[in-house]
Design a protein around this motif. Structure first.
Motif, PDB file in Angstrom:
ATOM      1  N   HIS A 154       0.841  -1.195   0.000  1.00  0.00           N
ATOM      2  CA  HIS A 154       0.000   0.000   0.000  1.00  0.00           C
ATOM      3  C   HIS A 154       0.879   1.249   0.000  1.00  0.00           C
ATOM      4  O   HIS A 154       1.848   1.341   0.764  1.00  0.00           O
ATOM      5  N   TYR A 155       0.515   2.195  -0.838  1.00  0.00           N
ATOM      6  CA  TYR A 155       1.377   3.362  -1.061  1.00  0.00           C
ATOM      7  C   TYR A 155       0.751   4.671  -0.595  1.00  0.00           C
ATOM      8  O   TYR A 155       1.181   5.748  -0.985  1.00  0.00           O
ATOM      9  N   ASP A 219      -4.256   9.179   8.713  1.00  0.00           N
ATOM     10  CA  ASP A 219      -2.840   9.507   8.662  1.00  0.00           C
ATOM     11  C   ASP A 219      -2.536  10.392   7.450  1.00  0.00           C
ATOM     12  O   ASP A 219      -1.796  11.376   7.548  1.00  0.00           O
ATOM     13  N   VAL A 220      -3.114  10.062   6.289  1.00  0.00           N
ATOM     14  CA  VAL A 220      -2.923  10.864   5.084  1.00  0.00           C
ATOM     15  C   VAL A 220      -3.524  12.254   5.265  1.00  0.00           C
ATOM     16  O   VAL A 220      -2.888  13.273   4.952  1.00  0.00           O
ATOM     17  N   ALA A 221      -4.755  12.317   5.777  1.00  0.00           N
ATOM     18  CA  ALA A 221      -5.414  13.612   5.970  1.00  0.00           C
ATOM     19  C   ALA A 221      -4.605  14.503   6.902  1.00  0.00           C
ATOM     20  O   ALA A 221      -4.417  15.703   6.650  1.00  0.00           O
ATOM     21  N   GLY A 344       4.733   9.875   7.770  1.00  0.00           N
ATOM     22  CA  GLY A 344       3.648   9.806   8.745  1.00  0.00           C
ATOM     23  C   GLY A 344       3.921   8.834   9.865  1.00  0.00           C
ATOM     24  O   GLY A 344       5.040   8.354  10.065  1.00  0.00           O
ATOM     25  N   ALA A 345       2.849   8.497  10.584  1.00  0.00           N
ATOM     26  CA  ALA A 345       2.988   7.744  11.833  1.00  0.00           C
ATOM     27  C   ALA A 345       2.934   6.231  11.665  1.00  0.00           C
ATOM     28  O   ALA A 345       3.294   5.499  12.587  1.00  0.00           O
ATOM     29  N   LEU A 346       2.491   5.729  10.517  1.00  0.00           N
ATOM     30  CA  LEU A 346       2.174   4.307  10.411  1.00  0.00           C
ATOM     31  C   LEU A 346       3.297   3.452   9.842  1.00  0.00           C
ATOM     32  O   LEU A 346       3.260   2.221   9.966  1.00  0.00           O
ATOM     33  N   GLY A 347       4.259   4.055   9.199  1.00  0.00           N
ATOM     34  CA  GLY A 347       5.339   3.278   8.617  1.00  0.00           C
ATOM     35  C   GLY A 347       4.904   2.562   7.350  1.00  0.00           C
ATOM     36  O   GLY A 347       3.771   2.676   6.883  1.00  0.00           O
TER      37      GLY A 347
END
Length: 375
Positions: A154-155, A219-221, A344-347
């Motif tokens: 996932h990108y 996370d994207v937002a 971001g935060a999720l890696g």
């Protein structure tokens, strides 16, 4: 990534997308493919297809995929990445099974798949993997050699996906009248899915309230909103909203709906809204109809200034991100150590979908995962 662009062990990239009709006579057959097995009568499909007929029965998704193919091939060629790119769809021509036959006939045996869906969910990931398994089963039944297929991770949090969307929001804010610009709210929009599907999206450890699907979108937002603040000096309030709901009304889906959200923001006195469709790779039918038609009409009815920012589409930065993802995965397969690009935060997401990831509504084989019957 290394100076020498080596895609070994892969010998092809497959762009795998949803598909869409390219004329009025194709609308109902296309929808029959999409809804196969659900027993939906033809007359109902004609009603559902009205938004396609508003655009001449043509979905823009196929042309947008052609544009993406062009920019990907151009990027690969300019950077010396010798990897042919094919294209197949789940629900319309060029059909996935036909494309896999073409790949096999061309001698391709190790294939990477780029799905036009950036996030974890059943419909955005596992269903693509199920269709891959169905196509491989068809090739096996025909006695054809089966290629080994892997799917790119996932990108959603890759810089080449985030940056074009951030710039799109900035352009949309700049296009608003100056007297409402600084007070504008950002509505980050994505496809609504059943809450039960959202809660089980991603690996088992990510299951829960909204699962990986909601967490990834948030996370994207958040990253885009922070980038907009850093570049403009203005803190714009924002919220994740949903669109394109379908299915039985008694089944809970993710909310709020974009049109309901516009009404609520108007009642709260918000002077303007920028709608950012972060859940979509390109401006296909659900963007053109649900946002540019329905949401726009709602905003005009309310007298609420609204702008809709662009999706990533065929942006060269997205093509560069795909190149980076291909090289990253190839290096991993060769046993090399890599540092993936993941903001971001999720890696970085997993390379191989684990067992229990985005489970199916009913058990079906799925390729390119830990539970694949095609090793």
């Amino acid at each position: 990534m290394p100076d020498v662009l080596d895609a070994t062990p892969y010998d092809a990239l497959l762009l795998l997308s949803f598909g869409g009709p390219e004329g009025p006579d194709e609308v109902v057959p296309f929808l029959e493919n999409v809804t196969r097995g659900r027993g939906i009568p033809t007359e109902r499909l004609k009603e559902v297809g009205q938004h396609y007929f508003l655009f001449g029965g043509v979905s823009p998704i196929n042309d947008q995929n052609r544009a993406l193919l062009d920019v990907l091939r151009k990027d690969f060629a300019e950077h010396g990445l010798d990897l042919p790119i094919y294209w197949g769809n789940r629900n319309w021509a060029p059909y996935l099974t036909d494309t896999l036959r073409e790949l096999v006939a061309d001698g391709r045996r190790r294939i990477l798949v780029l799905a036009t869906s950036a996030y974890a969910s059943y419909s955005g990931c596992r269903q693509y993997r199920e269709d891959l398994a169905d196509s491989l089963a068809a090739l096996e039944a025909e006695g054809l050699p089966l290629p080994k297929i892997d799917k790119l991770r996932h990108y959603f949090n890759h810089e080449g996906f985030l940056e074009p969307m951030t710039e799109g929001v900035l352009r949309s804010l700049a296009d608003l009248p100056e007297d409402v610009r600084d007070g504008a709210h950002i509505a980050f929009s994505t496809h609504s899915i059943p809450t039960a599907s959202a809660d089980t999206s991603g690996p088992v450890e990510d299951h829960g309230d909204g699962g990986a699907y909601v967490a990834q979108h948030l996370d994207v937002a958040r990253q885009i909103a922070e980038a907009v603040r850093d570049r403009t000096g203005v803190e714009h309030p924002w919220q994740l909203v949903y669109q394109s709901r379908s299915g039985a009304p008694h089944i809970p889906w993710l909310e709020p709906d974009i049109c309901d959200h516009l009404e609520e923001r108007h009642e709260a006195g918000v002077p303007a809204v920028v709608v950012a469709p972060i859940g979509f790779v390109s401006d296909h039918m659900e963007v053109l109809y649900d946002l540019d038609t329905e949401a726009k009409a709602k905003a005009e009815e309310l007298g609420l200034p609204m702008r809709r920012s662009a999706t990533v589409g065929a942006d060269p930065r997205f093509a560069a991100a795909v190149r980076d993802l291909v090289l990253e995965r190839a290096a991993v397969e060769r046993g090399q150590e890599v540092t993936p690009c993941a903001l971001g935060a999720l890696g970085a997401s997993h390379n191989l979908c684990p067992v229990g990831c985005c489970p199916a509504r009913a058990p079906r084989p799925a390729a390119a995962g830990a539970d694949s019957p095609y090793a």
